[in-house]
Write a protein that holds these residues in place. Sequence first.
Motif, short mmCIF file in Angstrom:
data_model
loop_
_atom_site.label_atom_id
_atom_site.label_comp_id
_atom_site.label_asym_id
_atom_site.label_seq_id
_atom_site.Cartn_x
_atom_site.Cartn_y
_atom_site.Cartn_z
N GLY A 114 0.80 -1.23 0.00
CA GLY A 114 0.00 0.00 0.00
C GLY A 114 0.82 1.27 0.00
O GLY A 114 0.28 2.36 -0.17
N ASP A 115 2.14 1.16 0.20
CA ASP A 115 2.98 2.35 0.22
C ASP A 115 3.11 2.95 -1.18
O ASP A 115 3.15 2.23 -2.18
CB ASP A 115 4.38 2.02 0.74
N THR A 116 3.17 4.28 -1.23
CA THR A 116 3.50 5.00 -2.45
C THR A 116 4.64 5.95 -2.14
O THR A 116 4.85 6.33 -0.97
CB THR A 116 2.30 5.79 -2.99
N LEU A 117 5.37 6.33 -3.16
CA LEU A 117 6.49 7.25 -2.94
C LEU A 117 6.00 8.58 -2.39
O LEU A 117 6.59 9.15 -1.46
CB LEU A 117 7.25 7.46 -4.25
N ALA A 118 4.88 9.08 -2.95
CA ALA A 118 4.34 10.35 -2.48
C ALA A 118 3.91 10.26 -1.01
O ALA A 118 4.13 11.18 -0.22
CB ALA A 118 3.16 10.78 -3.35
N GLY A 119 3.29 9.14 -0.64
CA GLY A 119 2.83 8.98 0.74
C GLY A 119 3.99 8.91 1.72
O GLY A 119 3.95 9.51 2.80
N ILE A 120 5.04 8.17 1.35
CA ILE A 120 6.21 8.07 2.23
C ILE A 120 6.88 9.44 2.36
O ILE A 120 7.28 9.86 3.45
CB ILE A 120 7.20 7.02 1.68
N ALA A 121 7.00 10.15 1.22
CA ALA A 121 7.63 11.47 1.24
C ALA A 121 6.85 12.43 2.14
O ALA A 121 7.43 13.19 2.92
CB ALA A 121 7.74 12.02 -0.17
N ALA A 122 5.50 12.39 2.03
CA ALA A 122 4.68 13.26 2.86
C ALA A 122 4.82 12.89 4.34
O ALA A 122 4.83 13.77 5.22
CB ALA A 122 3.22 13.17 2.43
N ARG A 123 4.95 11.60 4.62
CA ARG A 123 5.07 11.15 6.00
C ARG A 123 6.36 11.68 6.64
O ARG A 123 6.39 12.03 7.82
CB ARG A 123 5.06 9.62 6.02
N TYR A 124 7.43 11.75 5.84
CA TYR A 124 8.70 12.22 6.38
C TYR A 124 8.97 13.69 6.08
O TYR A 124 10.00 14.23 6.47
CB TYR A 124 9.84 11.36 5.83
N GLY A 125 8.05 14.33 5.33
CA GLY A 125 8.20 15.76 5.06
C GLY A 125 9.35 16.07 4.13
O GLY A 125 10.05 17.07 4.32
N VAL A 126 9.57 15.22 3.11
CA VAL A 126 10.64 15.47 2.15
C VAL A 126 10.07 15.43 0.74
O VAL A 126 8.96 14.95 0.52
CB VAL A 126 11.77 14.41 2.28
N ASP A 127 10.83 15.93 -0.20
CA ASP A 127 10.44 15.90 -1.60
C ASP A 127 10.63 14.47 -2.11
O ASP A 127 11.68 13.86 -1.89
CB ASP A 127 11.32 16.86 -2.41
N PRO A 128 9.63 13.89 -2.78
CA PRO A 128 9.78 12.52 -3.29
C PRO A 128 11.01 12.32 -4.16
O PRO A 128 11.61 11.25 -4.17
CB PRO A 128 8.49 12.29 -4.10
N ARG A 129 11.42 13.38 -4.87
CA ARG A 129 12.59 13.25 -5.74
C ARG A 129 13.86 13.01 -4.93
O ARG A 129 14.79 12.34 -5.39
CB ARG A 129 12.73 14.48 -6.62
N HIS A 130 13.90 13.57 -3.72
CA HIS A 130 15.07 13.35 -2.88
C HIS A 130 15.19 11.87 -2.50
O HIS A 130 16.29 11.34 -2.39
CB HIS A 130 14.99 14.22 -1.63
N ILE A 131 14.03 11.22 -2.29
CA ILE A 131 14.06 9.78 -2.00
C ILE A 131 14.53 9.03 -3.24
O ILE A 131 15.32 8.08 -3.15
CB ILE A 131 12.67 9.29 -1.56
N LEU A 132 14.04 9.45 -4.42
CA LEU A 132 14.48 8.81 -5.66
C LEU A 132 15.99 8.89 -5.81
O LEU A 132 16.67 7.90 -6.08
CB LEU A 132 13.80 9.48 -6.87
N TRP A 133 16.54 10.09 -5.62
CA TRP A 133 17.97 10.29 -5.81
C TRP A 133 18.78 9.53 -4.75
O TRP A 133 19.77 8.90 -5.07
CB TRP A 133 18.30 11.79 -5.76
N SER A 134 18.35 9.64 -3.49
CA SER A 134 19.10 8.99 -2.41
C SER A 134 19.08 7.47 -2.54
O SER A 134 20.04 6.79 -2.15
CB SER A 134 18.52 9.39 -1.05
#
Length: 381
Positions: free
Chosen positions: A38-58
């Motif tokens: 059920g996780d989505t990149l946008a949902g995880i990013a919102a949960r941690y308060g970061v830009d989803p692209r930063h998760i993509l890059w990291s």
Amino acid sequence: MPAWAKLPVLSPLPLPEATVEVGGTARKGWVLYTVRPGDTLAGIAARYGVDPRHILWSSGLKDDRLQVGQELRIPLVAVEERKPRIPPGVEVYRVRPGDTLASLSQRFGLSPLELVSANPSLESLDRLVAGSLLYIPKKTKGLLVALPEGETLVDLARRFGLSPLEVAKANGLEDPTALRPGDLVLLPGIEAKATYQRLLAKQEAERQARLEAERKRQEELRRLAEERRRREALRQAQLRQAQVQRPQVRRVSYQEGGMRWPLSGFRITTYFGGRGAFQRYHTGIDLAAPYGTPIVAAKSGQVQVAGWSSFGYGFHVVLDHGGGVETLYAHMSRIAVRPGQWVEAGDLIGYVGSTGWSTGPHLHFEVRVNGVPRNPLAYLP
């Protein structure tokens, strides 16, 4: 140890499977997060308060599609870290599901190239990551870049062949030295043509890949359809061959010794003749019918045999019709005549059963002439 490294890592939701790894030199920490159903990149990013692209890059991801069990590296910036400065006249827009570069270009009155120039880190013209941030230039158009470490606005302007005063004016700066590394700088009139062409080429390559995948899919569907047609044609050919190979008989009229059907409501399950290389010759026809269906005499005659057979016929009856012609009725459940009795055509002689060598209720019917089995279909209407 610097004070920022002692800060606790907070998350809006309890995540027991997430562990924290703190970088030794960067003023950042990372959460190692395992993707759950059920996780989505946008949902995880919102949960941690970061830009989803930063998760993509990291995390070294190419797109926002996630798999359960996949490990993500989520960057967490220390709370006291200063946010980068954004030039006036540049709006920050959070991407919504379904947004595309084309739709956003139309909505904000920008060309795709202008939008790419303001967001040169874009990885696709088609797929925008929901929840990520885009910069929308409302007034001055140009290339939006982050000020590199160790450079000044003057250095950046000279590299792109622009006047420092022109760049300072476009960015609403009275003191160019107030910029810090990471602050966004708008370079007026500069377009990210190379980036845009690269994204166009990538878009075309993906389009061609989709077309090729669809071509292969259609080709496979055609192959399967052709295979189905081939199998059906083979089946029909086998049926026609079976019809041709079925014994061809000349019907005998009643005056010549013709007979009537000994059953009603039946279906023929086995014909007279050969039944394959490893099966014995079938000396009659099998008429499948419900258990207990009445069996009648196919022709007038005298009951020669009425009883049990030791040759697999079970309860059976043999009628003598004269002139060397006999009929046999096998696998009966019950016999209704006795030896020596005279019966007329159509008289009851027994009932359908499954006695003897039988796999189910049916009547095995034979016609014999001078003791030789003949095809019963030649004598039936």
